[in-house]
Write a protein that holds these residues in place. Sequence first.
Motif, PDB file in Angstrom:
ATOM      1  N   PRO A  78       6.083   3.226   0.783  1.00  0.00           N
ATOM      2  CA  PRO A  78       5.358   2.231   1.509  1.00  0.00           C
ATOM      3  C   PRO A  78       4.782   2.568   2.581  1.00  0.00           C
ATOM      4  O   PRO A  78       4.585   3.056   3.836  1.00  0.00           O
ATOM      5  CB  PRO A  78       5.844   1.702   1.166  1.00  0.00           C
ATOM      6  N   VAL A  79       2.986   1.945   2.909  1.00  0.00           N
ATOM      7  CA  VAL A  79       2.939   2.768   4.558  1.00  0.00           C
ATOM      8  C   VAL A  79       2.842   0.766   5.348  1.00  0.00           C
ATOM      9  O   VAL A  79       2.973   0.631   6.003  1.00  0.00           O
ATOM     10  CB  VAL A  79       1.180   3.458   3.506  1.00  0.00           C
ATOM     11  N   LEU A  80       1.753  -0.070   3.874  1.00  0.00           N
ATOM     12  CA  LEU A  80       1.632  -0.873   4.362  1.00  0.00           C
ATOM     13  C   LEU A  80       1.647  -2.784   3.417  1.00  0.00           C
ATOM     14  O   LEU A  80       1.969  -2.615   2.877  1.00  0.00           O
ATOM     15  CB  LEU A  80      -0.016  -1.407   5.179  1.00  0.00           C
ATOM     16  N   VAL A  81       2.091  -3.706   4.304  1.00  0.00           N
ATOM     17  CA  VAL A  81       1.889  -4.803   3.477  1.00  0.00           C
ATOM     18  C   VAL A  81       1.089  -5.966   3.896  1.00  0.00           C
ATOM     19  O   VAL A  81       0.540  -5.719   4.459  1.00  0.00           O
ATOM     20  CB  VAL A  81       3.291  -5.619   3.756  1.00  0.00           C
ATOM     21  N   SER A 111      -5.894  -2.090  -6.909  1.00  0.00           N
ATOM     22  CA  SER A 111      -5.532  -1.790  -7.412  1.00  0.00           C
ATOM     23  C   SER A 111      -5.138  -0.119  -7.761  1.00  0.00           C
ATOM     24  O   SER A 111      -4.108   0.219  -8.154  1.00  0.00           O
ATOM     25  CB  SER A 111      -5.967  -2.092  -8.928  1.00  0.00           C
ATOM     26  N   PHE A 112      -5.969   0.712  -7.289  1.00  0.00           N
ATOM     27  CA  PHE A 112      -6.096   2.321  -7.151  1.00  0.00           C
ATOM     28  C   PHE A 112      -4.901   2.146  -6.456  1.00  0.00           C
ATOM     29  O   PHE A 112      -4.613   3.962  -6.462  1.00  0.00           O
ATOM     30  CB  PHE A 112      -7.390   2.375  -6.235  1.00  0.00           C
ATOM     31  N   PHE A 113      -4.471   1.998  -5.003  1.00  0.00           N
ATOM     32  CA  PHE A 113      -3.758   2.510  -4.586  1.00  0.00           C
ATOM     33  C   PHE A 113      -2.364   1.678  -3.594  1.00  0.00           C
ATOM     34  O   PHE A 113      -1.873   2.021  -2.632  1.00  0.00           O
ATOM     35  CB  PHE A 113      -3.843   3.517  -2.914  1.00  0.00           C
ATOM     36  N   MET A 114      -2.950   0.535  -4.536  1.00  0.00           N
ATOM     37  CA  MET A 114      -1.339  -0.705  -3.827  1.00  0.00           C
ATOM     38  C   MET A 114      -0.197  -0.781  -5.166  1.00  0.00           C
ATOM     39  O   MET A 114      -0.994  -0.751  -6.533  1.00  0.00           O
ATOM     40  CB  MET A 114      -1.951  -2.105  -3.456  1.00  0.00           C
ATOM     41  N   GLN A 115       0.223  -1.396  -4.528  1.00  0.00           N
ATOM     42  CA  GLN A 115       1.286  -1.873  -6.123  1.00  0.00           C
ATOM     43  C   GLN A 115       1.971  -3.502  -6.087  1.00  0.00           C
ATOM     44  O   GLN A 115       1.743  -3.841  -4.676  1.00  0.00           O
ATOM     45  CB  GLN A 115       2.551  -1.398  -6.039  1.00  0.00           C
ATOM     46  N   GLU A 168       0.951  -0.997   0.038  1.00  0.00           N
ATOM     47  CA  GLU A 168      -0.198   0.547  -0.231  1.00  0.00           C
ATOM     48  C   GLU A 168       0.952   1.390  -0.302  1.00  0.00           C
ATOM     49  O   GLU A 168       1.650   1.378   0.292  1.00  0.00           O
ATOM     50  CB  GLU A 168      -0.935   0.059   1.318  1.00  0.00           C
ATOM     51  N   ARG A 169       0.281   2.623  -0.582  1.00  0.00           N
ATOM     52  CA  ARG A 169       0.950   3.747  -1.035  1.00  0.00           C
ATOM     53  C   ARG A 169       0.538   4.333  -0.052  1.00  0.00           C
ATOM     54  O   ARG A 169      -0.918   4.684  -0.048  1.00  0.00           O
ATOM     55  CB  ARG A 169       1.509   3.754  -2.047  1.00  0.00           C
ATOM     56  N   GLY A 170       1.330   5.296   0.269  1.00  0.00           N
ATOM     57  CA  GLY A 170       0.503   6.907   0.804  1.00  0.00           C
ATOM     58  C   GLY A 170       0.418   7.595   0.218  1.00  0.00           C
ATOM     59  O   GLY A 170       1.336   7.659  -0.566  1.00  0.00           O
ATOM     60  N   PRO A 226       5.501  -2.218   8.396  1.00  0.00           N
ATOM     61  CA  PRO A 226       4.532  -2.997   8.939  1.00  0.00           C
ATOM     62  C   PRO A 226       3.160  -3.483   8.159  1.00  0.00           C
ATOM     63  O   PRO A 226       2.829  -3.193   7.129  1.00  0.00           O
ATOM     64  CB  PRO A 226       3.559  -1.717   9.432  1.00  0.00           C
ATOM     65  N   PRO A 227       3.043  -4.301   8.603  1.00  0.00           N
ATOM     66  CA  PRO A 227       1.659  -5.545   8.158  1.00  0.00           C
ATOM     67  C   PRO A 227       0.496  -4.953   8.219  1.00  0.00           C
ATOM     68  O   PRO A 227       0.051  -4.614   9.644  1.00  0.00           O
ATOM     69  CB  PRO A 227       2.408  -6.795   8.733  1.00  0.00           C
TER      70      PRO A 227
END
Length: 81
Positions: free
Chosen positions: A34-37, A45-49, A27-29, A66-67
Amino acid sequence: MDRVRGTRAAEQARRRPPPPRPDWALERGKRALPVLVHTAQCWNSFFMQAIDREQAIEALTRGGVPPWARCESAKTLGVLD
């Protein structure tokens, strides 16, 4: 003529099935940091890689990311208890 091709290409793209969910996601902030796994169940798909297993482990262990507690990504990866 180009407009017709563009319309056809768009129609074909809509008919294709969406790509499969990745097994892991980052997750990208703000500022794309990177914010979370996450596991696949959280995929957005809008805010995750999409990332692979090795990248997820790297992010959790060395990257300091962090997870997400709800999907228990670290537990699923066997990184944290």
